[in-house]
Every structure is written in structure tokens, then in C-alpha cells.
Enzyme design. Structure first.
Site, mmCIF file in Angstrom:
data_model
loop_
_atom_site.group_PDB
_atom_site.id
_atom_site.type_symbol
_atom_site.label_atom_id
_atom_site.label_comp_id
_atom_site.label_asym_id
_atom_site.label_seq_id
_atom_site.Cartn_x
_atom_site.Cartn_y
_atom_site.Cartn_z
ATOM 1 N N ARG A 80 0.826 -1.223 0.000
ATOM 2 C CA ARG A 80 0.000 0.000 0.000
ATOM 3 C C ARG A 80 0.856 1.267 0.000
ATOM 4 N NH1 ARG A 80 -3.484 2.937 4.202
ATOM 5 N NH2 ARG A 80 -5.357 3.580 3.108
ATOM 6 N N ILE A 140 -7.396 7.652 -0.765
ATOM 7 C CA ILE A 140 -7.283 6.201 -0.875
ATOM 8 C C ILE A 140 -8.168 5.673 0.252
ATOM 9 C CG2 ILE A 140 -5.216 6.151 0.618
ATOM 10 C CD1 ILE A 140 -4.177 3.757 -0.922
ATOM 11 N N SER A 141 -8.999 4.675 -0.029
ATOM 12 C CA SER A 141 -9.914 4.172 1.002
ATOM 13 C C SER A 141 -9.131 3.535 2.141
ATOM 14 C CB SER A 141 -10.875 3.126 0.418
ATOM 15 O OG SER A 141 -11.689 3.692 -0.568
ATOM 16 N N GLN A 142 -9.762 3.564 3.314
ATOM 17 C CA GLN A 142 -9.198 2.906 4.502
ATOM 18 C C GLN A 142 -9.104 1.400 4.222
ATOM 19 O OE1 GLN A 142 -11.790 3.796 7.765
ATOM 20 N NE2 GLN A 142 -10.907 2.208 9.067
ATOM 21 N N PRO A 143 -8.030 0.728 4.646
ATOM 22 C CA PRO A 143 -7.904 -0.714 4.385
ATOM 23 C C PRO A 143 -9.127 -1.527 4.829
ATOM 24 C CG PRO A 143 -5.832 0.130 5.194
ATOM 25 C CD PRO A 143 -6.809 1.275 5.265
#
Ligand code: SAH
Length: 216
Positions: A37, A63-66
Site C-alpha cells: 500500500r 485512498i480508502s481505509q484498508p
């Protein structure tokens, strides 16, 4: 473009956090373990890349949260070789996770700047096998009729409505995962039962950047 043992260790820790938060799909967890990431973020955020947080990626996007990536990926129930449409390529991280899960991913992005950056980045990541089939610059509200139908569709921005073209481009038995709502979104899963009927499931509140019309 370096991945190191240190990063690998941080990814393993992230996977533990995601398991604690309820992610159980092994295919999802393996993919998160594999995808670096930190390479999808500006180098100033690299040290934080394995925290379970969203970060800015330019063009006022994130970027989306994992956890969100894992949660949506789990709802898709990806099987090897599935044809998946993603709306909102952004950094390409979610795209990469789906590729690592064995999906054949088609992804659409409306921001030219992000589209170009990700188009350049993804082929450089040898780790992603298979590669995304097709990255396109355009309005995701329209889907990708030329490549339809899809086994599943994932929308990675908050949508005020479910775009009809996306429903039409889903195979019978296919799954559409879309965060629905304006300020806060309810994660919504539609399963296509037949030509006209869809089963709807709702699961939890999330916060996404908005799904906007047209391209920019
Ligand atoms: N999947 C991305 C999430 C990025 S945030 C990642 O992992 O990094 C959502 C993305 O959706 C943004 O890049 C935004 O520009 C894009 N987006 C918003 N509306 C869109 C639309 N109508 N069509 C395609 N992309 C859209």
C-alpha cells in the site's frame, strides 16, 4: 519502487487488525498481505501506509481505509477469473487488491490527473498478477457497456442513487456493492436474482468522497 521486510511486517500487523475488525475472507486477507500500500501513496505518507486510515491522493480524493477495501472486497465474493467492474480507480489500491484476489478488473476514474497517475503506476507493480484488464477515463455512472456483463461491480465513492446502467451491466447472480447516501453512506449489496429482480442487503455506515457526474 521498493518493498521491504519492514513493510511486509507492517502488512502482517494490518491483516491482524482487519481480522479483529471482522474480516474473515482468506482471499481478501492474503491480497492485503501481498499489496504494498505504501507505493500507492505520496512518499510523505509512506510511514503511515499500514495504519487503518484513509489518506489524500491528490485531486481532493482519498485512498480508502484498508478496512473499507477489505469489507467491500469481502462482500463481492470474488472467485478466480471473475470479471469485476470498479467505479473510482483513485490510487489503484483497491484495483490491485482485486487483481491479487484473481479478478479480471476493469476500472473507471473521472479525474484525469488520478487516471494518468494510476495508469502509469499499476503496470510497474510486478506483484499484481493478473494486471487490471482495462483502466478507463470516464464517468462511472455509465459503467462500461462494451465490456458488460460483470460478475460483480464495486463503487468506491458515495453514491446518492444506484446508477441504473450499473444494475443493467450485472450478470444474473452477480453482486453490486455500493455505498449509498450523501453525508454518510450505508454499504449496500444488491444481488441480481433475474432480469428484473434484485435482492438488497445493507451493512454498516461508511464515509466516502462523493460519486460525481461527468469527468474532470
Ligand atoms: N478505489 C480508490 C478510492 C478512491 S476515492 C482507492 O483505493 O484509492 C473514489 C474515487 O472515485 C476518486 O478517485 C474519484 O475521483 C472517483 N470518482 C468519483 N465519481 C466518479 C465517477 N462518476 N466515475 C468514476 N470515478 C469517480
Amino acid at each position: 519502487m521498493k518493498d521491504t521486510a519492514k513493510h511486509e511486517g507492517l502488512r502482517n500487523q494490518l491483516v491482524t487488525v482487519l481480522k479483529e475488525k471482522g474480516i474473515t475472507d482468506k482471499n481478501v486477507l492474503e491480497a492485503i498481505k501481498k499489496i504494498p500500500r505504501h507505493l500507492f501513496l505520496d512518499s510523505s505518507f509512506a510511514d503511515y501506509a499500514y495504519q487503518d486510515k484513509a489518506f489524500p491522493i491528490g485531486a481532493e480524493q482519498t485512498i480508502s481505509q484498508p478496512y473499507t477495501v477489505a469489507f467491500q472486497s469481502q462482500l463481492l465474493e470474488v472467485k478466480k477469473g471473475h470479471k469485476v467492474l470498479e467505479i473510482g480507480t483513485g490510487s489503484g489500491y483497491q484495483t490491485a487488491v482485486l487483481c491479487a484476489m484473481g479478478a479480471i478488473v476493469y476500472s473507471v476514474e473521472r479525474q484525469k490527473e488520478l487516471f494518468k497517475k494510476t495508469l502509469n503506476l499499476l503496470p510497474k507493480l510486478d506483484i499484481i498478477n493478473p494486471k487490471p484488464k482495462y483502466l478507463s477515463f470516464g464517468d462511472g455512472y455509465k459503467g462500461l457497456p462494451n465490456f458488460a456483463p460483470f460478475d460483480s461491480i464495486i463503487v468506491t465513492a458515495g453514491a446518492p442513487i444506484i446508477p441504473e446502467p450499473l444494475m443493467a451491466q450485472l450478470k444474473i447472480g452477480g453482486r453490486l456493492v455500493i455505498p449509498l447516501g450523501e453525508e454518510v453512506q450505508i454499504m449496500t449489496l444488491l444481488i441480481r436474482k433475474n432480469e428484473t429482480q434484485f435482492e438488497k442487503h445493507e451493512s454498516g455506515e461508511f464515509r466516502f468522497v462523493p460519486l460525481l457526474e461527468d469527468k474532470n
